[in-house]
Design a protein around this motif. Structure first.
Motif, PDB file in Angstrom:
ATOM      1  N   LEU A 143       3.065   3.748  -3.285  1.00 17.33           N
ATOM      2  CA  LEU A 143       1.838   2.955  -3.389  1.00 17.33           C
ATOM      3  C   LEU A 143       0.641   3.825  -3.773  1.00 17.33           C
ATOM      4  O   LEU A 143      -0.208   3.401  -4.561  1.00 17.33           O
ATOM      5  N   ILE A 144       0.583   5.025  -3.224  1.00 18.43           N
ATOM      6  CA  ILE A 144      -0.500   5.949  -3.579  1.00 18.43           C
ATOM      7  C   ILE A 144      -0.413   6.308  -5.058  1.00 18.43           C
ATOM      8  O   ILE A 144      -1.422   6.319  -5.769  1.00 18.43           O
ATOM      9  N   VAL A 145       0.794   6.578  -5.531  1.00 16.80           N
ATOM     10  CA  VAL A 145       0.988   6.921  -6.949  1.00 16.80           C
ATOM     11  C   VAL A 145       0.561   5.763  -7.836  1.00 16.80           C
ATOM     12  O   VAL A 145      -0.113   5.960  -8.856  1.00 16.80           O
ATOM     13  N   VAL A 146       0.911   4.544  -7.453  1.00 20.94           N
ATOM     14  CA  VAL A 146       0.502   3.368  -8.223  1.00 20.94           C
ATOM     15  C   VAL A 146      -1.029   3.259  -8.239  1.00 20.94           C
ATOM     16  O   VAL A 146      -1.635   2.968  -9.273  1.00 20.94           O
ATOM     17  N   ILE A 170      -3.568  13.046  -5.363  1.00 21.66           N
ATOM     18  CA  ILE A 170      -2.667  14.130  -5.771  1.00 21.66           C
ATOM     19  C   ILE A 170      -2.384  15.032  -4.581  1.00 21.66           C
ATOM     20  O   ILE A 170      -1.231  15.391  -4.310  1.00 21.66           O
ATOM     21  N   GLY A 171      -3.439  15.382  -3.850  1.00 22.87           N
ATOM     22  CA  GLY A 171      -3.265  16.236  -2.675  1.00 22.87           C
ATOM     23  C   GLY A 171      -2.391  15.605  -1.615  1.00 22.87           C
ATOM     24  O   GLY A 171      -1.516  16.250  -1.041  1.00 22.87           O
ATOM     25  N   THR A 172      -2.605  14.324  -1.375  1.00 26.41           N
ATOM     26  CA  THR A 172      -1.833  13.622  -0.355  1.00 26.41           C
ATOM     27  C   THR A 172      -0.359  13.538  -0.725  1.00 26.41           C
ATOM     28  O   THR A 172       0.515  13.901   0.075  1.00 26.41           O
ATOM     29  N   VAL A 173      -0.090  13.071  -1.926  1.00 27.67           N
ATOM     30  CA  VAL A 173       1.298  12.909  -2.366  1.00 27.67           C
ATOM     31  C   VAL A 173       2.006  14.266  -2.389  1.00 27.67           C
ATOM     32  O   VAL A 173       3.121  14.410  -1.868  1.00 27.67           O
ATOM     33  N   ILE A 207      10.006   3.870   4.472  1.00 32.83           N
ATOM     34  CA  ILE A 207       8.622   3.404   4.576  1.00 32.83           C
ATOM     35  C   ILE A 207       7.659   4.503   4.110  1.00 32.83           C
ATOM     36  O   ILE A 207       6.710   4.228   3.372  1.00 32.83           O
ATOM     37  N   ARG A 208       7.894   5.728   4.512  1.00 29.72           N
ATOM     38  CA  ARG A 208       7.037   6.848   4.072  1.00 29.72           C
ATOM     39  C   ARG A 208       7.089   6.997   2.562  1.00 29.72           C
ATOM     40  O   ARG A 208       6.064   7.161   1.906  1.00 29.72           O
ATOM     41  N   LEU A 209       8.280   6.977   1.999  1.00 32.59           N
ATOM     42  CA  LEU A 209       8.426   7.124   0.550  1.00 32.59           C
ATOM     43  C   LEU A 209       7.803   5.939  -0.180  1.00 32.59           C
ATOM     44  O   LEU A 209       7.187   6.102  -1.240  1.00 32.59           O
TER      45      LEU A 209
END
Length: 104
Positions: free
Chosen positions: A92-95, A65-68, A85-87
């Motif tokens: 991928l983090i959200v998944v 959560i903090g990273t996103v 690529i960043r998005l």
């Protein structure tokens, strides 16, 4: 309730991460105090959530959560690049966060 507390902990993590930028190396008193308060609140809420949630899942979701949130706010507040690529990596983090939540 633990998931709500964990989500709030993640929001406060975003707050302190963004707050670090505004402290100007901890030379500005008000942003420094607010950032430190956000740090404390974030970690305390994380600890409370961990009473009933698994350690690895809690920590990974909290940092996710903090990273996103920090990356998204960095794009909007500080004109950081929003490349495909960043998005995609944010996606991928959200998944990953969703997968951890579903398996907890």
């Amino acid at each position: 309730m633990a998931w709500t507390i964990l989500f709030l902990a993640g929001l406060f993590e975003i707050g302190w991460a963004i707050g670090l930028k505004y402290t100007d190396g901890f030379t500005k008193p008000l942003p420094t105090v607010l950032t430190a308060a956000s740090m404390i609140i974030s970690v305390v809420l994380l600890g409370i959530a961990m009473r009933s949630l698994p350690l690895g899942t809690s920590y990974a979701i909290w940092t996710g959560i903090g990273t996103v949130g920090t990356v998204i706010l960095g794009i909007f507040l500080f004109a950081e690049p929003a490349t495909a690529i960043r998005l995609g990596c944010i996606g991928l983090i959200v998944v990953g966060i969703a997968g951890l939540k579903l398996t907890a």
